[in-house]
Each structure stands twice: as structure tokens, then as C-alpha cells.
Design a protein around this motif. Structure first.
Motif, PDB file in Angstrom:
ATOM      1  N   GLU A  96      43.607  44.579  39.762  1.00 33.72           N
ATOM      2  CA  GLU A  96      42.538  45.583  39.773  1.00 33.72           C
ATOM      3  C   GLU A  96      43.068  46.962  40.164  1.00 33.72           C
ATOM      4  OE1 GLU A  96      38.725  42.676  40.534  1.00 33.72           O
ATOM      5  OE2 GLU A  96      39.570  43.685  42.277  1.00 33.72           O
ATOM      6  N   GLU A  97      43.968  47.009  41.133  1.00 31.75           N
ATOM      7  CA  GLU A  97      44.511  48.312  41.547  1.00 31.75           C
ATOM      8  C   GLU A  97      45.302  48.948  40.405  1.00 31.75           C
ATOM      9  OE1 GLU A  97      43.029  49.217  43.950  1.00 31.75           O
ATOM     10  OE2 GLU A  97      43.153  47.945  45.725  1.00 31.75           O
ATOM     11  N   LEU A  98      46.046  48.140  39.666  1.00 28.49           N
ATOM     12  CA  LEU A  98      46.819  48.697  38.545  1.00 28.49           C
ATOM     13  C   LEU A  98      45.880  49.159  37.422  1.00 28.49           C
ATOM     14  CD1 LEU A  98      49.890  46.282  38.436  1.00 28.49           C
ATOM     15  CD2 LEU A  98      49.794  48.609  39.367  1.00 28.49           C
ATOM     16  N   ILE A 116      41.605  50.808  54.948  1.00 30.03           N
ATOM     17  CA  ILE A 116      41.932  51.730  53.856  1.00 30.03           C
ATOM     18  C   ILE A 116      40.963  51.506  52.686  1.00 30.03           C
ATOM     19  CG2 ILE A 116      43.705  52.453  52.205  1.00 30.03           C
ATOM     20  CD1 ILE A 116      45.822  51.552  54.355  1.00 30.03           C
ATOM     21  N   GLU A 117      40.729  50.253  52.359  1.00 31.00           N
ATOM     22  CA  GLU A 117      39.801  49.934  51.264  1.00 31.00           C
ATOM     23  C   GLU A 117      38.377  50.404  51.584  1.00 31.00           C
ATOM     24  OE1 GLU A 117      40.532  48.660  48.350  1.00 31.00           O
ATOM     25  OE2 GLU A 117      42.570  47.966  48.683  1.00 31.00           O
ATOM     26  N   ALA A 118      37.943  50.119  52.806  1.00 31.43           N
ATOM     27  CA  ALA A 118      36.571  50.467  53.186  1.00 31.43           C
ATOM     28  C   ALA A 118      36.375  51.987  53.180  1.00 31.43           C
ATOM     29  CB  ALA A 118      36.235  49.887  54.558  1.00 31.43           C
ATOM     30  N   SER A 160      34.802  46.765  43.298  1.00 31.75           N
ATOM     31  CA  SER A 160      36.069  46.076  43.576  1.00 31.75           C
ATOM     32  C   SER A 160      36.639  46.483  44.931  1.00 31.75           C
ATOM     33  CB  SER A 160      37.080  46.244  42.449  1.00 31.75           C
ATOM     34  OG  SER A 160      37.278  47.583  42.145  1.00 31.75           O
ATOM     35  N   GLU A 161      36.498  47.754  45.290  1.00 30.77           N
ATOM     36  CA  GLU A 161      37.049  48.156  46.599  1.00 30.77           C
ATOM     37  C   GLU A 161      36.268  47.490  47.740  1.00 30.77           C
ATOM     38  OE1 GLU A 161      39.762  49.164  45.938  1.00 30.77           O
ATOM     39  OE2 GLU A 161      39.845  50.876  44.591  1.00 30.77           O
ATOM     40  N   ALA A 162      34.972  47.286  47.552  1.00 32.36           N
ATOM     41  CA  ALA A 162      34.177  46.610  48.591  1.00 32.36           C
ATOM     42  C   ALA A 162      34.650  45.162  48.749  1.00 32.36           C
ATOM     43  CB  ALA A 162      32.694  46.644  48.241  1.00 32.36           C
ATOM     44  N   ARG A 163      34.983  44.529  47.633  1.00 28.95           N
ATOM     45  CA  ARG A 163      35.487  43.154  47.727  1.00 28.95           C
ATOM     46  C   ARG A 163      36.879  43.132  48.344  1.00 28.95           C
ATOM     47  NH1 ARG A 163      37.662  41.215  43.680  1.00 28.95           N
ATOM     48  NH2 ARG A 163      36.317  42.376  42.265  1.00 28.95           N
ATOM     49  N   HIS A 164      37.704  44.119  48.006  1.00 31.45           N
ATOM     50  CA  HIS A 164      39.056  44.171  48.582  1.00 31.45           C
ATOM     51  C   HIS A 164      38.995  44.239  50.108  1.00 31.45           C
ATOM     52  CE1 HIS A 164      40.678  46.018  44.596  1.00 31.45           C
ATOM     53  NE2 HIS A 164      40.321  44.762  44.482  1.00 31.45           N
ATOM     54  N   TYR A 165      38.090  45.063  50.600  1.00 28.83           N
ATOM     55  CA  TYR A 165      37.989  45.184  52.061  1.00 28.83           C
ATOM     56  C   TYR A 165      37.625  43.828  52.669  1.00 28.83           C
ATOM     57  CZ  TYR A 165      33.734  45.264  54.978  1.00 28.83           C
ATOM     58  OH  TYR A 165      32.698  44.928  55.800  1.00 28.83           O
TER      59      TYR A 165
HETATM   60 FE   LIG Z   1      41.337  48.391  46.464  1.00 27.20          FE
END
Ligand SMILES: [Fe+2]
Ligand SMILES: [Fe+2]
Length: 255
Positions: A120-122, A173-175, A202-207
Motif C-alpha cells: 500500500e505504501e508503494l 507516524i501513521e496516525a 489505509s493509514e488508519a489501518r496501518h496505525y
Molecule cells: Fe501508512
């Protein structure tokens, strides 16, 4: 889930909101390129640090090499200015299966969560390149902000504390990224704002993934550690910071 619901746990996890002064600075036309460039680098760094964690803690050698091959064209574009960015979308894949090290106590869960996160980040990285192309922002190298380093220097130097602390830093960092995308979205051009909103999920899930991994690896409750890093994070966000970046602190009032 609506995006305000997505943000609720994030806003209660973070110990402070982004200062209004930062938002005002971020939407100034003269900072437009810097914000996109720094965002681009943050997406690559997010992929790199997740990859570092699984290579160090969880995968066998051939899996580790497959992971490096996956990231290579993305790193080459940034560090060597080689390759055509438009071809990167097709290159975002892992060719070999990644198998847990036989002696890794962390195993498959860490690998599965981090492989999805890297993918996802890529993809985000590629999407930021599309935005830069759309808005005519040229790539140039920039210095990193104090933010990630400012947290990581408080990471303990013995295991499993080191891994747990790094995962907690990753969660912050994600949050924070998620919170800032939501704050910026209403103030920027529609296309960019829609992109920021599309990143929230996706960033919310990453956190959450980082936090869950930290708790599953830690021998005891991580609550006190989370509080501790939350204070450090909030201090980096609210204390004066002359170097404007995506995760920078309070902008210089003198400017
Ligand atoms: Fe992320
Ligand atoms: Fe991302």
C-alpha cells in the motif's frame, strides 16, 4: 465507515491536534512543492521501515532478498534518479513467497501485516508521483524532518523492547499522517484533497496494525509505553520547528 468515524480513535490516540499555525503554513503556495516532495519520501520511508522490520525479525534469507528486489526500482528512482516513474505501478509486486525464519518468535502475522502495508505504501508513493506530475512539481532531494528521528532516539536498545518501541513509533507516524491528511483535505485543490481522503482508510489501518503487533510481541501491557511515546510525539508537533515539512512542529512565528 465514514471518515470522521475513522478519525475518532486516531484523534484520541494522538495527545494533541495539529496546531492551526501548521495548517496555515502548509496551505501557503510557497510550501506546496515541499509538502508533496516530503509526502513522497514519507511513503517510501514507510515502505522501507516496514521492510526493515520484517527482514530483521521475521523472514528467511531468500524471502529477505525477494523483499529487497521488490523495493529496488522505487529506491533507484529516488536515490539514483534511474528508471521511468510511470513503469513503477507494474513493478509493485513481490515475486517470491516470504517464509518466516524458523527461529523467529514473531512469524507470519508480522510478515502478513507488513507485506500488505509495504504494498500500500508503494502504491501511495506512485500516487504521489502522479500528483507531482499533475501539478508540475519536479523531484528534488530534500533533507528529512526531525520528526521520526526525534521519536526513534527514545527507542530502547534491548529486545524485545526495541521492536515494540519501533512499532509504537510506527503507529504514531501513521496516525499523525492520517490526522494531517484529514486536516489538509478541505483546504487544498479538490484533486489533491480527494487523494488525501483516499489515503485515510489505509493509514488508519496501518496505525492499528502497528499497535496490535506491538501488543502481541510485548511481554506486558504497552499502555505506559504508548503514553510515553505519545508525549514525545506531541512535543515534536507543538514545539517550534523552523524546518517546514509534512510532520514538522509549530512553524516559526517570526516568518
Ligand atoms: Fe501508512
Ligand atoms: Fe502511505
Amino acid at each position: 465507515m465514514s471518515y470522521s468515524e475513522l478519525l475518532k480513535p486516531i484523534n484520541s490516540f494522538l495527545q494533541c491536534a495539529t496546531p492551526q499555525e501548521w495548517i496555515e503554513e502548509a496551505i501557503k503556495p510557497e510550501n506546496f512543492s515541499m509538502l508533496l516532495l516530503d509526502h513522497l519520501i514519507c511513503e517510501l520511508k514507510a515502505a522501507q521501515s516496514a521492510m526493515f522490520l520484517i527482514r530483521k525479525y521475521a523472514v528467511d534469507k531468500s524471502g529477505g532478498n525477494a523483499l529487497l528486489d521488490w523495493l529496488q526500482p522505487f529506491e533507484q528512482l529516488i536515490y539514483k534518479r534511474e528508471g521511468n516513474w510511470r513503469e513503477l505501478a507494474a513493478k509493485n509486486k513481490l515475486t517470491k513467497s516470504v517464509i518466516p525464519k524458523s527461529d523467529s518468535p514473531y512469524g507470519q502475522d508480522l510478515i502478513d501485516k507488513m507485506v500488505l502495508l509495504i504494498k500500500e505504501e508503494l502504491h501511495h508513493f506512485y500516487q504521489v508521483l502522479e500528483m507531482m506530475d499533475h501539478y508540475g512539481v519536479e523531484y528534488k532531494s530534500i533533507t528529512p524532518s526531525r520528526y521520526a528521528k526525534g521519536m526513534l532516539k527514545h527507542v530502547k536498545t534491548h529486545e524485545p523492547e526495541t521492536l515494540v518501541d519501533k512499532l509504537i513509533c510506527g503507529a504514531y507516524i501513521e496516525a499523525r499522517s492520517c490526522e494531517r491528511f484529514a486536516e489538509l483535505a478541505p483546504h487544498v485543490d479538490k484533486r489533491l484533497g480527494d487523494f488525501y481522503i483516499s489515503l485515510l482508510r489505509s493509514e488508519a489501518r496501518h496505525y492499528q496494525d502497528y499497535l496490535e503487533l506491538a501488543q502481541s510481541i510485548a511481554p506486558a501491557s504497552i499502555k505506559a509505553k504508548v503514553e510515553h511515546f505519545g508525549k514525545i510525539e506531541a512535543d515534536l508537533i507543538t514545539s517550534p520547528d523552523a524546518d517546514f515539512k509534512f510532520h514538522s512542529g509549530m512553524p516559526n512565528q517570526a516568518k
